[in-house]
Design a protein around this motif. Structure first.
Motif, PDB file in Angstrom:
ATOM      1  N   VAL A 425      -6.860  -2.772   6.460  1.00  0.00           N
ATOM      2  CA  VAL A 425      -7.094  -3.897   5.567  1.00  0.00           C
ATOM      3  C   VAL A 425      -7.213  -3.476   4.107  1.00  0.00           C
ATOM      4  O   VAL A 425      -6.557  -4.033   3.227  1.00  0.00           O
ATOM      5  CB  VAL A 425      -8.366  -4.662   5.999  1.00  0.00           C
ATOM      6  CG1 VAL A 425      -8.640  -5.830   5.066  1.00  0.00           C
ATOM      7  CG2 VAL A 425      -8.216  -5.143   7.430  1.00  0.00           C
ATOM      8  N   GLU A 426      -8.033  -2.484   3.855  1.00  0.00           N
ATOM      9  CA  GLU A 426      -8.391  -2.194   2.474  1.00  0.00           C
ATOM     10  C   GLU A 426      -7.418  -1.309   1.730  1.00  0.00           C
ATOM     11  O   GLU A 426      -7.259  -1.448   0.520  1.00  0.00           O
ATOM     12  CB  GLU A 426      -9.757  -1.498   2.445  1.00  0.00           C
ATOM     13  CG  GLU A 426     -10.925  -2.432   2.522  1.00  0.00           C
ATOM     14  CD  GLU A 426     -12.192  -1.686   2.169  1.00  0.00           C
ATOM     15  OE1 GLU A 426     -12.472  -1.566   0.973  1.00  0.00           O
ATOM     16  OE2 GLU A 426     -12.856  -1.223   3.089  1.00  0.00           O
ATOM     17  N   GLU A 427      -6.822  -0.344   2.425  1.00  0.00           N
ATOM     18  CA  GLU A 427      -6.085   0.694   1.717  1.00  0.00           C
ATOM     19  C   GLU A 427      -4.897   0.105   0.961  1.00  0.00           C
ATOM     20  O   GLU A 427      -4.128  -0.690   1.489  1.00  0.00           O
ATOM     21  CB  GLU A 427      -5.608   1.771   2.698  1.00  0.00           C
ATOM     22  CG  GLU A 427      -5.109   3.012   1.997  1.00  0.00           C
ATOM     23  CD  GLU A 427      -4.898   4.170   2.942  1.00  0.00           C
ATOM     24  OE1 GLU A 427      -4.768   5.305   2.471  1.00  0.00           O
ATOM     25  OE2 GLU A 427      -4.867   3.932   4.158  1.00  0.00           O
ATOM     26  N   PRO A 444       1.072  -9.502   5.130  1.00  0.00           N
ATOM     27  CA  PRO A 444       0.559 -10.557   6.012  1.00  0.00           C
ATOM     28  C   PRO A 444      -0.955 -10.534   6.170  1.00  0.00           C
ATOM     29  O   PRO A 444      -1.538 -11.517   6.606  1.00  0.00           O
ATOM     30  CB  PRO A 444       1.256 -10.265   7.351  1.00  0.00           C
ATOM     31  CG  PRO A 444       1.590  -8.811   7.303  1.00  0.00           C
ATOM     32  CD  PRO A 444       1.872  -8.512   5.864  1.00  0.00           C
ATOM     33  N   ILE A 445      -1.596  -9.436   5.824  1.00  0.00           N
ATOM     34  CA  ILE A 445      -3.047  -9.344   5.977  1.00  0.00           C
ATOM     35  C   ILE A 445      -3.759  -9.866   4.739  1.00  0.00           C
ATOM     36  O   ILE A 445      -4.647 -10.706   4.822  1.00  0.00           O
ATOM     37  CB  ILE A 445      -3.465  -7.892   6.271  1.00  0.00           C
ATOM     38  CG1 ILE A 445      -2.849  -7.439   7.588  1.00  0.00           C
ATOM     39  CG2 ILE A 445      -4.984  -7.760   6.314  1.00  0.00           C
ATOM     40  CD1 ILE A 445      -3.146  -6.004   7.936  1.00  0.00           C
ATOM     41  N   GLU A 450       3.293  -7.201  -2.410  1.00  0.00           N
ATOM     42  CA  GLU A 450       3.135  -5.767  -2.606  1.00  0.00           C
ATOM     43  C   GLU A 450       4.500  -5.104  -2.624  1.00  0.00           C
ATOM     44  O   GLU A 450       5.467  -5.645  -2.082  1.00  0.00           O
ATOM     45  CB  GLU A 450       2.289  -5.156  -1.474  1.00  0.00           C
ATOM     46  CG  GLU A 450       0.828  -5.511  -1.529  1.00  0.00           C
ATOM     47  CD  GLU A 450       0.034  -4.776  -0.455  1.00  0.00           C
ATOM     48  OE1 GLU A 450       0.671  -4.072   0.359  1.00  0.00           O
ATOM     49  OE2 GLU A 450      -1.203  -4.898  -0.434  1.00  0.00           O
ATOM     50  N   PRO A 451       4.595  -3.927  -3.238  1.00  0.00           N
ATOM     51  CA  PRO A 451       5.860  -3.176  -3.182  1.00  0.00           C
ATOM     52  C   PRO A 451       6.234  -2.888  -1.735  1.00  0.00           C
ATOM     53  O   PRO A 451       5.389  -2.622  -0.882  1.00  0.00           O
ATOM     54  CB  PRO A 451       5.544  -1.891  -3.958  1.00  0.00           C
ATOM     55  CG  PRO A 451       4.392  -2.243  -4.822  1.00  0.00           C
ATOM     56  CD  PRO A 451       3.590  -3.254  -4.077  1.00  0.00           C
ATOM     57  N   TYR A 452       7.534  -2.926  -1.477  1.00  0.00           N
ATOM     58  CA  TYR A 452       8.011  -2.815  -0.088  1.00  0.00           C
ATOM     59  C   TYR A 452       9.235  -1.908  -0.039  1.00  0.00           C
ATOM     60  O   TYR A 452      10.113  -1.966  -0.903  1.00  0.00           O
ATOM     61  CB  TYR A 452       8.358  -4.197   0.459  1.00  0.00           C
ATOM     62  CG  TYR A 452       8.941  -4.172   1.857  1.00  0.00           C
ATOM     63  CD1 TYR A 452       8.134  -3.952   2.966  1.00  0.00           C
ATOM     64  CD2 TYR A 452      10.310  -4.377   2.055  1.00  0.00           C
ATOM     65  CE1 TYR A 452       8.659  -3.931   4.245  1.00  0.00           C
ATOM     66  CE2 TYR A 452      10.842  -4.355   3.334  1.00  0.00           C
ATOM     67  CZ  TYR A 452      10.018  -4.132   4.427  1.00  0.00           C
ATOM     68  OH  TYR A 452      10.543  -4.103   5.682  1.00  0.00           O
ATOM     69  N   PHE A 453       9.246  -1.055   0.983  1.00  0.00           N
ATOM     70  CA  PHE A 453      10.405  -0.206   1.238  1.00  0.00           C
ATOM     71  C   PHE A 453      10.879  -0.493   2.654  1.00  0.00           C
ATOM     72  O   PHE A 453      10.073  -0.456   3.589  1.00  0.00           O
ATOM     73  CB  PHE A 453      10.029   1.267   1.092  1.00  0.00           C
ATOM     74  CG  PHE A 453      11.208   2.203   1.117  1.00  0.00           C
ATOM     75  CD1 PHE A 453      11.972   2.399  -0.017  1.00  0.00           C
ATOM     76  CD2 PHE A 453      11.538   2.886   2.271  1.00  0.00           C
ATOM     77  CE1 PHE A 453      13.054   3.248  -0.007  1.00  0.00           C
ATOM     78  CE2 PHE A 453      12.615   3.749   2.302  1.00  0.00           C
ATOM     79  CZ  PHE A 453      13.386   3.926   1.155  1.00  0.00           C
ATOM     80  N   PRO A 454      12.157  -0.794   2.865  1.00  0.00           N
ATOM     81  CA  PRO A 454      12.633  -1.187   4.198  1.00  0.00           C
ATOM     82  C   PRO A 454      12.338  -0.122   5.252  1.00  0.00           C
ATOM     83  O   PRO A 454      12.538   1.078   5.018  1.00  0.00           O
ATOM     84  CB  PRO A 454      14.147  -1.366   3.991  1.00  0.00           C
ATOM     85  CG  PRO A 454      14.309  -1.635   2.529  1.00  0.00           C
ATOM     86  CD  PRO A 454      13.228  -0.846   1.855  1.00  0.00           C
ATOM     87  N   GLU A 455      11.869  -0.576   6.412  1.00  0.00           N
ATOM     88  CA  GLU A 455      11.524   0.352   7.489  1.00  0.00           C
ATOM     89  C   GLU A 455      12.747   1.114   7.999  1.00  0.00           C
ATOM     90  O   GLU A 455      12.647   2.277   8.373  1.00  0.00           O
ATOM     91  CB  GLU A 455      10.873  -0.417   8.639  1.00  0.00           C
ATOM     92  CG  GLU A 455       9.481  -0.956   8.336  1.00  0.00           C
ATOM     93  CD  GLU A 455       8.477   0.159   8.087  1.00  0.00           C
ATOM     94  OE1 GLU A 455       8.653   1.266   8.635  1.00  0.00           O
ATOM     95  OE2 GLU A 455       7.518  -0.072   7.330  1.00  0.00           O
ATOM     96  N   SER A 896     -10.801  -7.803   1.508  1.00  0.00           N
ATOM     97  CA  SER A 896     -10.983  -8.811   0.482  1.00  0.00           C
ATOM     98  C   SER A 896     -10.857 -10.173   1.136  1.00  0.00           C
ATOM     99  O   SER A 896      -9.872 -10.459   1.824  1.00  0.00           O
ATOM    100  CB  SER A 896      -9.921  -8.639  -0.608  1.00  0.00           C
ATOM    101  OG  SER A 896     -10.088  -9.621  -1.584  1.00  0.00           O
ATOM    102  N   ALA A 897     -11.862 -11.023   0.940  1.00  0.00           N
ATOM    103  CA  ALA A 897     -11.864 -12.309   1.611  1.00  0.00           C
ATOM    104  C   ALA A 897     -10.797 -13.222   1.029  1.00  0.00           C
ATOM    105  O   ALA A 897     -10.443 -13.115  -0.132  1.00  0.00           O
ATOM    106  CB  ALA A 897     -13.241 -12.959   1.464  1.00  0.00           C
ATOM    107  N   PRO A 898     -10.285 -14.153   1.799  1.00  0.00           N
ATOM    108  CA  PRO A 898      -9.274 -15.078   1.299  1.00  0.00           C
ATOM    109  C   PRO A 898      -9.864 -16.083   0.336  1.00  0.00           C
ATOM    110  O   PRO A 898     -11.061 -16.344   0.329  1.00  0.00           O
ATOM    111  CB  PRO A 898      -8.773 -15.757   2.586  1.00  0.00           C
ATOM    112  CG  PRO A 898      -9.907 -15.642   3.540  1.00  0.00           C
ATOM    113  CD  PRO A 898     -10.582 -14.357   3.218  1.00  0.00           C
TER     114      PRO A 898
END
Length: 915
Positions: A425-427, A444-445, A450-455, A896-898
């Motif tokens: 959750v936090e990292e 999704p959490i 966030e930055p994303y790199f294709p799996e 972090s709470a929603p």
């Protein structure tokens, strides 16, 4: 709907949770001065400002009388030798580094940091110190960004809460966003902030009226390091950002947070007022005479962070579990000593005189008498007897229980330190990943982009990196083959010596020198491969620092496993297996395959283990004792001579940042974990060959704990405190070694030990083992005897024509059956133990369930127009909320709470919370 319950009734229902161990309850294990952990004056320049020095008012953090401007320090050195000629390339590089440095510092100022520069200069060189600190507004902004756990001070208006799990409505006048954390020493500890509020509303936070102590030193360091890691000095897509890159390029010489003060105790001793945390750790932890004391893990965690504290917790736990293993191993060794002169086959061999003339062990080696190896056979009996089978079974089950109980210990520490959901959750993404990632995607959490790199792309890179790893493993195997050839050639050369003693010990000399050469190859290849693994792991684009470290660790360990264990595995399972027989010897590259030295392969394996394991431990301990002292001495001499030439007082005028720069850079925990995990492998995988391995490991670890403690406290610069949920992939590596140890010891006992041949001989021939030596020896074929005009014997179960005898096939079936039965029995018992020992202690599970129950109950009681948040170290649950609040943000050590929208009804929010 459930009727509202008073706080007192809720706390009464949690009475079963009030009893806690002293270890969990004590907020301070060792007395310290108030505020020693936060906002110390050490690092402040209030007493070290030079005449005329000043700092901008905006950068004064804390009270005006004590401007705090040295939470973090950057250092670079400059060569000022007059008349020194530089070529164009060197001059251009120096100018480029200067431009990068100025751009980086300007961007730090733009980010809101206070930047102050101090110089120590002489005629030939200069050392520049950049002192960094974050004003209150910057700290508040990044507190939620990093989801820091912010401790709030106790107030008279706050009601006492007898239980940690008893939430209550916020007192009148308190902010709506809050969470309760009760303990016997402080009833209110909060992990909270409203969303990046730098407005006057932040003054409503509990404890925010004292800006010096609201953020601890470690939290300040984390915030500053986050800014340093993200600040660019050029084009980010080209990788021109972050302090790590600047350090690798040589733009800065060092970057480190300041220690809390000197580690030496004042003349008054431990009774002196105002001891800082570093002095407390130095006196109660980093002392040789504390070898028999428990480690103050809570203090270690408070000063160095969870990652360092978890390493020392694991090391102490492992060392404690080595005690029973060392005791049983020593007992098994003593049993072998008692059997030394009463063993019938050994007595027969030693008294055989010239009864058994053995065939040459190499092409040019002479014939030899079996009785000449009496001493080696007696030494082998110290390890090779029935007790070794029991000890192998004991160590296999010991490894299972050790890992099971460490899981419980790790879960307890993670719960107590509030980091059980850190990785999930936090990292946050690594700055290098964020700058290089090609796209953005929704997490999704957290619900944030966030930055994303294709799996798929990452998988391709991981596979490509795996090919490189396989190639490096092949290089290690090539070196192993070269060591084998070296042993064979050395045995031939020594056997031709005119010295009869050397000729008789030719095989042993070749084996011993081969072990030393193998150790040298191991140390050299390790340095090369670690650098290569760094490059490969960075290229694979892992999102978080934990995943990056896990991938790097796995690569290096695979290499180090082959590097360190290849030679023992060869001796244990391959050496002497494919030799052939007299007159028909097998060869490798034209050289006859190696035979086991006189006395058998098991004693040779024990020798190899002692050389690699104990030799490596001695070398590492000598390095950890002498090398830091020599490096520290040279650093101090170099810097103090420069300051003396500049005309400054060395002792009296030494600023805190100068004292810390004289220390050695902190190199992290990877090498420490690797050393211990490799030791765990030696202790478990080959324990059948050396029952004393746990004893040597125990003695080494008693020294290792205090050595590492001294290194962190007094010899190294302070590392940035990092959070961690557990010991990472090291646990899975240990679990893999545990399974490998079972299989290894089964094959070792079956094929390298005399245990099964002796048992077969007792069952089929003679129970008193008389004639066993003759039973294990075959006669050379007639053709070989005619060629040499003499007959000889060799160790094998073959007929006179060189073919395997019926006894060989019977023993092979028994050995394979033993392997299957041994590993099935051990794995079955291990599985039962795994089921019987829960991974999480019952006390922790009860606390988690209690918190979950209270959270559900509070969800139903949603009449108050405030946001009530129950903080759980395993998760954070949002307890509800309606009214006129526009939004409420939570900052905790778990997640972090929603955000809460005001147009949501209580029923919709309850359904959302359940989902």
């Amino acid at each position: 709907m459930t009727s509202e319950a008073s706080p007192g009734s809720r706390c009464a229902r949690s009475g079963m949770l009030r009893r806690r161990t002293q270890e969990e309850d004590s907020a301070a294990l060792i007395d310290m001065a108030p505020g020693a952990g936060k906002g110390d004056s050490y690092g402040s320049t209030a007493n070290t400002l030079e005449p005329g020095g000043h700092q901008a008012a905006a950068c004064r953090v804390g009270s005006p009388a004590k401007p705090r401007i040295a939470d973090f320090v950057l250092v670079w050195e400059e060569d000022l030798k007059p008349g020194q000629q530089q070529d164009n390339t060197t001059r251009d590089k120096t100018d480029m580094h200067g431009d990068w440095r100025e751009t980086f510092l300007d961007n730090l100022r733009a980010a809101g940091l206070c930047v102050d520069q101090r110089d120590v200069q002489d005629a030939d060189s200069a050392v520049h110190y950049v002192l960094l600190s974050a004003p209150w507004a910057v700290l508040c902004y990044y507190a939620e960004e990093l989801r820091l756990k912010l401790p709030l001070q106790e107030s008279e208006e706050q009601p006492r809460i007898p239980s940690r799990n008893c939430p209550t409505r916020p007192p009148t006048g308190r902010p709506a966003c809050w969470s309760g954390w009760a303990s016997p020493t402080s009833c209110w500890r909060t992990c909270l902030t409203c969303p990046r509020s730098t407005t006057p509303a932040s003054s409503k936070f509990l404890g925010s009226d004292n800006q010096d102590t609201f953020f601890s030193n470690t939290q300040r360091h984390q915030i500053l390091f986050e800014i340093l890691a993200k600040t660019p000095y050029g084009h980010e897509k080209k990788g021109l950002f972050g302090i790590d890159q600047l350090l690798s390029e040589g733009v800065f010489s060092a970057a480190f947070p300041l220690h809390d003060g000197p580690f030496m105790t004042p003349p008054e001793g431990l009774q002196a007022p105002g001891l800082n945390q570093r002095q407390v750790l130095s006196q109660h932890w980093a002392r040789w005479r504390k070898w028999n004391k428990y480690q103050p893990l809570d203090h270690v965690r408070r000063y160095f962070g969870e990652k360092v504290a978890l390493y020392f917790a694991w090391l102490g736990f492992y060392t404690g579990w080595l005690l029973p293993a060392a005791a049983v191993g020593t007992l098994v060794f003593l049993v072998g000593c008692s059997m030394l002169f009463s063993d019938t086959p050994t007595q027969e061999l030693c008294s055989s005189a010239d009864s058994f003339e053995m065939c040459p062990l190499c092409p040019d080696c002479p014939f030899w008498l079996l009785s000449s190896i009496c001493a080696l056979v007696q030494a082998g009996r110290l390890f090779d007897h029935g007790g070794t089978v029991f000890f192998s079974l004991f160590m296999a089950l010991w490894a299972v229980l050790f890992l099971e109980y460490w899981k419980r210990k790790s879960a307890t520490l993670a719960y107590r330190w509030g980091c059980s959901d850190y990785e999930d959750v936090e990292e946050r993404p690594r700055p290098q990943f964020a700058a290089s990632a090609p796209t953005m995607a929704l997490n999704p959490i957290t619900g944030e982009d966030e930055p994303y790199f294709p799996e798929r792309s990452r998988l391709h890179r991981v596979l490509a990196g795996s090919v490189v790893v396989v190639m490096m493993v092949a290089v290690v195997v090539m070196f192993l083959v070269s060591i084998i050839l070296y042993r064979a050639i050395m045995a031939i050369l020594v056997s031709k010596s005119d010295n009869t003693v050397l000729a008789a010990w030719a095989s042993r000399i070749a084996s011993l020198t081969g072990s030393v050469v193998n150790l040298i190859f191991i140390l050299i290849l390790s340095k090369i491969y670690v650098a290569l693994a760094h490059v490969l792991t960075r290229w694979e684009m892992h999102r978080t620092q934990t995943k990056f470290e896990d991938a790097f660790t796995l690569k290096v360990f695979i290499f180090q496993f082959v590097n360190f264990y290849s030679s023992p595995i060869y001796i244990a399972f391959f050496k002497g297996r494919f030799v052939g027989y007299p007159g028909n010897y097998h060869t490798l590259f034209g050289i006859r395959n190696e035979e086991c030295a006189a006395g058998g392969c098991l004693i040779e394996l024990a020798q190899e283990l002692l050389v690699i394991m104990v030799g490596k431990q001695i070398i590492n301990n000598v390095q950890e004792i002498l090398v830091p002292k020599l490096k520290g001495w040279w650093q101090k001499v170099r810097l103090r001579s420069r300051k003396r030439q500049a005309g400054a007082a060395v002792a009296a005028g030494r600023a805190p940042w100068e004292a810390d720069y004289e220390l050695l850079p902190c190199e992290g925990l990877f090498d420490e974990y690797l050393e211990m995990v490799l030791q765990f492998g030696f202790v478990t995988i080959f324990v059948a060959a050396c029952p004393l391995a746990p004893l040597f490991a125990l003695l080494n670890n008693w020294v290792e704990i205090r050595l590492d403690a001294r290194k962190f406290v007094s010899e190294s610069r302070r590392p940035v405190a990092e959070r961690a949920q557990d010991i990472g992939i090291w646990f899975h590596i240990l679990a893999g070694l545990k399974h490998l140890a079972v299989i290894s010891n089964a094959f070792l006992l079956a094929f390298s030990s005399d245990f099964l041949p002796r048992a077969y001989y007792q069952w089929s021939r003679a129970r008193d083992l008389r004639g066993f030596v003759n039973f294990t020896l075959a006669r050379a074929p007639p053709a070989f005897a005619a060629a040499h005009n003499r007959t000889c014997r060799y160790q094998a179960f073959r007929d006179d024509d060189g073919q395997y005898s019926r006894t060989y096939w019977n023993l092979l079936a028994i050995r394979l059956a033993f392997v299957i039965v041994f590993e099935h029995v051990v794995f079955s018992i291990g599985r039962v133990l795994d089921l019987l020992v829960p991974d999480i202690p019952e006390s922790v599970e009860i606390k988690v369930k209690r918190e979950y129950y209270l959270a559900k109950q509070a969800l139903a009681e949603n009449e108050a127009p405030q946001c009530i948040v129950v903080y759980s170290p395993l998760w954070v649950l949002l307890v509800v909320a309606c009214g006129t609040l526009p939004q409420c943000g939570l900052m905790s050590s778990a997640m972090s709470a929603p955000r809460i929208r005001t147009n949501e009804t209580p029923g919709r929010m309850q359904r959302s919370a359940r989902t």
